[in-house]
Design an enzyme around this catalytic site. Sequence first.
Site, PDB file in Angstrom:
ATOM      1  N   CYS A  84       5.568   3.663   3.039  1.00 26.49           N
ATOM      2  CA  CYS A  84       6.766   3.085   2.716  1.00 26.49           C
ATOM      3  C   CYS A  84       7.894   2.897   3.805  1.00 26.49           C
ATOM      4  CB  CYS A  84       7.603   3.770   1.341  1.00 26.49           C
ATOM      5  SG  CYS A  84       6.612   3.946  -0.134  1.00 26.49           S
ATOM      6  N   ASP A  89      -4.056  -0.500  12.656  1.00 30.41           N
ATOM      7  CA  ASP A  89      -4.333   0.985  12.508  1.00 30.41           C
ATOM      8  C   ASP A  89      -3.845   1.672  13.778  1.00 30.41           C
ATOM      9  OD1 ASP A  89      -6.014   2.762  10.322  1.00 30.41           O
ATOM     10  OD2 ASP A  89      -5.795   3.818  12.269  1.00 30.41           O
ATOM     11  N   ASN A 124      -9.888   4.101   0.690  1.00 32.89           N
ATOM     12  CA  ASN A 124     -10.140   5.462   0.245  1.00 32.89           C
ATOM     13  C   ASN A 124      -9.263   6.126  -0.765  1.00 32.89           C
ATOM     14  OD1 ASN A 124     -12.159   5.520   2.513  1.00 32.89           O
ATOM     15  ND2 ASN A 124     -10.258   5.830   3.866  1.00 32.89           N
ATOM     16  N   HIS A 144      -3.719   1.597   0.571  1.00 29.81           N
ATOM     17  CA  HIS A 144      -4.203   0.657   1.865  1.00 29.81           C
ATOM     18  C   HIS A 144      -5.514   0.325   1.896  1.00 29.81           C
ATOM     19  CE1 HIS A 144      -4.513   4.744   3.097  1.00 29.81           C
ATOM     20  NE2 HIS A 144      -5.290   4.370   3.715  1.00 29.81           N
ATOM     21  N   CYS A 184       7.238   8.923   2.154  1.00 29.47           N
ATOM     22  CA  CYS A 184       5.938   8.054   2.049  1.00 29.47           C
ATOM     23  C   CYS A 184       6.032   7.461   3.483  1.00 29.47           C
ATOM     24  CB  CYS A 184       5.805   7.251   0.943  1.00 29.47           C
ATOM     25  SG  CYS A 184       4.228   6.137   1.325  1.00 29.47           S
ATOM     26  N   HIS A 192       5.417   1.192  -3.680  1.00 30.42           N
ATOM     27  CA  HIS A 192       4.501   2.317  -3.610  1.00 30.42           C
ATOM     28  C   HIS A 192       3.321   2.403  -4.846  1.00 30.42           C
ATOM     29  CE1 HIS A 192       3.359   6.251  -2.356  1.00 30.42           C
ATOM     30  NE2 HIS A 192       3.288   6.492  -3.554  1.00 30.42           N
ATOM     31  N   HIS A 197      -0.474   6.040  -0.010  1.00 33.70           N
ATOM     32  CA  HIS A 197       0.035   4.855  -0.371  1.00 33.70           C
ATOM     33  C   HIS A 197      -1.007   4.016  -0.367  1.00 33.70           C
ATOM     34  CE1 HIS A 197       3.535   1.850  -0.010  1.00 33.70           C
ATOM     35  NE2 HIS A 197       2.481   1.034   0.188  1.00 33.70           N
ATOM     36  N   HIS A 200      -8.368  -0.984   4.431  1.00 37.81           N
ATOM     37  CA  HIS A 200      -8.731  -1.088   6.033  1.00 37.81           C
ATOM     38  C   HIS A 200      -9.671  -2.467   5.936  1.00 37.81           C
ATOM     39  CE1 HIS A 200      -8.185   3.416   7.000  1.00 37.81           C
ATOM     40  NE2 HIS A 200      -8.450   3.363   5.816  1.00 37.81           N
ATOM     41  N   GLY A 212     -11.569  10.557   1.326  1.00 38.91           N
ATOM     42  CA  GLY A 212     -11.088  10.563   2.750  1.00 38.91           C
ATOM     43  C   GLY A 212      -9.592   9.830   2.850  1.00 38.91           C
TER      44      GLY A 212
END
Length: 113
Positions: free
Chosen positions: A7, A30, A86, A99, A4, A46, A97, A101, A92
């Site tokens: 990770c 990002d 997402n 997250h 991952c 994870h 893992h 935004h 998308g």
Amino acid sequence: MSDCLFCTIAAGEISVDVVYEDDKVLAFRDIDPQAPTHVLVIPREHFDNVSEMTRDNPLLAAEVLAATTEVAQLETLERGYRVVTNVGTDGGQSVRHVHFHVLGGRGLTWPPG
Ligand code: DGP
């Protein structure tokens, strides 16, 4: 999970621009920013997506969400910002893992594509 990407980032094995971190959460810029501020907030542990994290560890989910607020304050997004997560193919999601935004620093349009 050894295969991952996030990770690996959480383990410090790939260099990222860290905005905030604590023992459970990491926030970093990002690689392909979509706004002047574009930060990803992840749990170090994870989970594939937000549904899995919320089901298995709702307290951690709350801590990750609280970290998005911390990031918005650190980035001085007082005019507003967007938090997006997402899920799956139609959502998308390209990195499996969970997250969030955190996007800000410009007026954001709606609806998304
Ligand atoms: P999503 O499409 O919602 O799964 O978002 C994944 C985000 O992860 C995408 O906006 C690009 C970002 N990303 C992918 N690889 C890396 C990386 O190696 N470093 C950083 N900083 N961001 C990455």
